[in-house]
Enzyme design. Structure first.
Site, PDB file in Angstrom:
ATOM      1  N   TYR A   1      23.707 -31.478  14.152  1.00  0.00           N
ATOM      2  CA  TYR A   1      23.245 -30.656  15.381  1.00  0.00           C
ATOM      3  C   TYR A   1      22.918 -29.161  14.948  1.00  0.00           C
ATOM      4  O   TYR A   1      23.594 -28.625  14.056  1.00  0.00           O
ATOM      5  CB  TYR A   1      24.056 -30.764  16.619  1.00  0.00           C
ATOM      6  CG  TYR A   1      23.976 -31.881  17.246  1.00  0.00           C
ATOM      7  CD1 TYR A   1      23.049 -32.005  18.416  1.00  0.00           C
ATOM      8  CD2 TYR A   1      24.780 -32.921  16.902  1.00  0.00           C
ATOM      9  CE1 TYR A   1      23.096 -33.186  19.134  1.00  0.00           C
ATOM     10  CE2 TYR A   1      24.746 -34.162  17.639  1.00  0.00           C
ATOM     11  CZ  TYR A   1      23.918 -34.220  18.777  1.00  0.00           C
ATOM     12  OH  TYR A   1      23.956 -35.412  19.380  1.00  0.00           O
TER      13      TYR A   1
ATOM     14  N   ASP B   1      22.765 -35.596  25.806  1.00  0.00           N
ATOM     15  CA  ASP B   1      23.231 -35.148  27.100  1.00  0.00           C
ATOM     16  C   ASP B   1      21.928 -34.544  27.845  1.00  0.00           C
ATOM     17  O   ASP B   1      20.937 -34.254  27.221  1.00  0.00           O
ATOM     18  CB  ASP B   1      24.125 -34.278  27.408  1.00  0.00           C
ATOM     19  CG  ASP B   1      25.684 -34.862  27.089  1.00  0.00           C
ATOM     20  OD1 ASP B   1      25.734 -36.186  27.158  1.00  0.00           O
ATOM     21  OD2 ASP B   1      26.680 -33.895  26.770  1.00  0.00           O
TER      22      ASP B   1
END
Length: 284
Positions: free
Chosen positions: A124, A63
């Site tokens: 992540y 994003d």
């Protein structure tokens, strides 16, 4: 986005990283915002002196504002273009790309490789500091400041209830026709020697806003606003809870993407395309 490469083309794997703060995410957008995909495709077209744009397929579409250290993409290039440019492609791309995106490796991919569908996990990291003085100015673009002292043990207790295969609808922004079932393989927090709290979040795939929503829930536990069993109860309820905040994107970095052995790439790609469902517990 097939594992089949058209005759006359070569599939090239790209390993790359970028600082996401000035990008409107990975994917190209109609409105013309600056994106990672757009910058790389423009650079590829320029350095190969091509009249057409060669489209990238990526392992994880990050994003706006999210960073990547270990992103993976692939691009199918004509055999003649690859043969002409392969030896100097990295250096030429380094000279053409902006300084907030770098490609570290460009190699012919093994048969069956698909950057998105062949992946078996993505890892992540989310970084937070609870230092009363705030964030080190040199790290301000990559670390979130949380203005409450955080209890590491409570956050790890909360994390354990979320690991496994679940429907993460309560932690995802829904997209029409897309499943929210994911297998969360690892979720843990540690406090680094510099005092920064770092979450490691690894799953077979992620739905939209999933990592930042999970982090938001666990921060609410860490600062004492909710008990450690609360994130698990939210997960079981299966609906968005207004108390779960999607934390800001700049603390999030895609660190690594994992792939199976070369001979399993095509099979993994086919498996990943199937829509998932959880085992039924019975109708009544």
């Amino acid at each position: 986005m097939s594992e089949e490469v058209k005759p006359g083309f070569v599939r090239v794997r790209l390993d790359l990283s970028y600082d996401g703060r000035d990008f409107s995410g990975w994917a190209k957008q109609r409105e013309g915002q600056r994106t990672v995909q757009g910058e790389i495709e423009d650079a590829l077209r320029t350095v190969t002196r091509s009249s057409e744009t060669y489209e990238l397929t990526v392992a994880g579409r990050t994003d706006s504002g999210v960073h990547a250290r270990g992103q993976v993409a692939h691009v199918d290039l004509p055999e003649s273009v690859w043969a002409e440019h392969r030896e100097k492609l990295l250096r030429r791309l380094a000279g053409r790309l902006p300084h907030d995106v770098r490609i570290w490796r460009a190699e012919e991919a093994p048969a069956g490789f698909n950057a998105r569908f062949s992946a078996i996990w993505r890892r992540y990291a989310y970084r937070v500091t609870d230092h009363p003085g705030g964030v080190d100015p040199l790290l301000r673009g990559h670390v979130l400041w949380h203005d409450w002292t955080l209890d590491l043990d409570a956050m790890n207790e909360a994390a354990r209830a979320l690991i496994g295969e679940h429907d993460f609808a309560a932690y995802c922004k829904r997209r029409e026709g897309a499943t929210t079932i994911r297998t969360l393989q690892e979720l843990r927090w540690e406090r680094r020697p510099d005092g920064i709290l770092e979450a490691t979040v690894r799953a077979d795939a992620f739905c939209h806003n999933m990592v930042r929503s999970l982090v938001g829930a666990m921060l609410f536990v860490g600062d004492g606003h909710r008990p450690p069993d609360w994130p698990g109860k939210v997960l079981a309820a299966g609906v968005r809870d207004s108390a779960v905040h999607v934390v800001r994107p700049h603390g999030l970095t895609l660190e690594e993407v994992g792939y199976p052995a070369d001979e399993l790439l095509a099979a993994r790609s086919a498996e990943a395309r199937n829509k998932r469902s959880l085992p039924s517990a019975g109708c009544c």
